[in-house]
Design an enzyme around this catalytic site. Sequence first.
Site, mmCIF file in Angstrom:
data_model
loop_
_atom_site.group_PDB
_atom_site.id
_atom_site.type_symbol
_atom_site.label_atom_id
_atom_site.label_comp_id
_atom_site.label_asym_id
_atom_site.label_seq_id
_atom_site.Cartn_x
_atom_site.Cartn_y
_atom_site.Cartn_z
ATOM 1 N N ARG A 24 0.827 -1.210 0.000
ATOM 2 C CA ARG A 24 0.000 0.000 0.000
ATOM 3 C C ARG A 24 0.859 1.257 0.000
ATOM 4 O O ARG A 24 0.491 2.274 -0.593
ATOM 5 C CB ARG A 24 -0.947 -0.037 1.204
ATOM 6 N N ASP A 312 -3.941 -15.630 7.163
ATOM 7 C CA ASP A 312 -2.660 -16.107 6.623
ATOM 8 C C ASP A 312 -1.879 -16.947 7.634
ATOM 9 O O ASP A 312 -0.900 -17.606 7.275
ATOM 10 C CB ASP A 312 -1.796 -14.916 6.181
HETATM 11 C C1 S3P Z 1 -4.135 -9.111 2.050
HETATM 12 C C2 S3P Z 1 -5.350 -9.616 2.392
HETATM 13 C C3 S3P Z 1 -5.606 -11.041 2.625
HETATM 14 C C4 S3P Z 1 -4.327 -11.836 2.807
HETATM 15 C C5 S3P Z 1 -3.258 -11.446 1.830
HETATM 16 C C6 S3P Z 1 -2.939 -9.964 1.933
HETATM 17 C C7 S3P Z 1 -4.015 -7.663 1.821
HETATM 18 O O1 S3P Z 1 -6.299 -11.562 1.511
HETATM 19 O O2 S3P Z 1 -4.579 -13.215 2.714
HETATM 20 O O3 S3P Z 1 -2.071 -12.182 2.078
HETATM 21 O O4 S3P Z 1 -2.876 -7.139 1.816
HETATM 22 O O5 S3P Z 1 -5.043 -6.998 1.662
HETATM 23 P P1 S3P Z 1 -7.907 -11.457 1.450
HETATM 24 O O6 S3P Z 1 -8.197 -10.067 1.765
HETATM 25 O O7 S3P Z 1 -8.317 -11.795 0.067
HETATM 26 O O8 S3P Z 1 -8.384 -12.441 2.466
#
Ligand code: S3P
Length: 425
Positions: A24, A312
């Site tokens: 981000r 995760d």
């Molecule tokens: C993330 C959101 C999660 C996570 C990914 C990183 C993010 O996925 O599993 O490793 O940076 O927004 P989801 O939002 O699809 O669950």
Amino acid sequence: MKLTRTKGLHGTISIPGDKSISHRSIMFGSIAEGTTTIRNFLMGADCLATIDCFRSMGIAIDVSDEVVTVHGKGLHGLTKPDKTLDVGNSGTTTRLISGILSGQDFDVTLSGDESLNSRPMKRIMTPLNAMGANITSVHNNGCAPLSIKGSKIKAFHYDSPVASAQVKSAVLLAGLYGDGPTSVTEPAVSRNHTELMLQSFGVDVRCEGKTATVYPPETMTGQDIVVPGDISSAAYFIVAGLITPDSQITMKHVGINQTRDGIIKVCQAMGADITLSNVQDDNGEPTADITVKSSKLHGTVIGGDLIPTLIDELPIIAVLACFAEGETVIKNAEELKVKESNRIDLMVNNLVRMGADAIATEDGMIIHGGKPLHGISINCKYDHRIAMTFSIAGINADGETVIEDAQCVDVSYPTFYDTLKQLAQ
Ligand code: S3P
């Protein structure tokens, strides 16, 4: 990589920067006015893919050991890349960048590796196209490669069927270019780094319960960011310290945002000796030092609103459960099937091969702890979290564990094996 039983893990370590926050910081720095500096940026393959994508859209990004500097060009400063954007293995890059690209005045195609190009993208195409975006799946299979034609974005409210920060963020980021406020309501609150960081860049973002609303800004302003250590990376050493006899590990400056701290709650519920100290705040993101000691653990039930806060970490939590007395149930976690691999299948199959008592369910798994594990050779389907998870299992198993595609840890934790070795000395 070959691993054998370790006698004990000791030491104080720093944890690489948070992957979600690192992505981000590049994205928002690129569409802000002026300079953004980022310290403790995660130099993992996924975040480097994000840097490459924005460089190909005309953003100058300087990378040194200490700091990454993004020379932002404002909300309308990106330029059409002269080739397909390569998003590598990174779902976060793909889904978040799609939100930003929806509102540009140029067309782009993006594509990734085999695993990425088989992950579901309809979950972002549906809401973004409803906002006026023009995104198609090139092979018409709901997956990348994606063709994104820049469009006029309309204000929108999305009731997301899934608690996913990637989906929420894609919609909110397209909403930056909307003709009025855009909001997303989730079934359970997912990680809120987009909301927090947009606020720090001067965007009016309001959060109420399970709904986040973004008001399209005139401009965004570059920031100085310190990225907290990634709790998802710390998780491997939290669990390693708890299950490896005669261990004590301290992890410095780890992000403990309450939309990410589910693993701490689960460890506490299982009877772990885990303490937090030196609590601080970096741009609205809380951090702490985390200390764990070898512990006697018992099983627990993990489900509901807790799931998005540890999604995760569930692979390594499954290993934790193998070393806890009694039953651990993981439920409401069907999202595990659409991560870098099908993590329910890959975890349960390989834990069973190691001698664990584990069964897969429709939305998770059930583990009865206490059975001794033995080493096996594992193909992790190039899923970084599976490789690190079985490395920690391997140092607590009889015989030798071989991680065949061990270098895939580069995606989120390039120094993982060095740190493990350092703690074992
Ligand atoms: C993330 C959101 C999660 C996570 C990914 C990183 C993010 O996925 O599993 O490793 O940076 O927004 P989801 O939002 O699809 O669950």
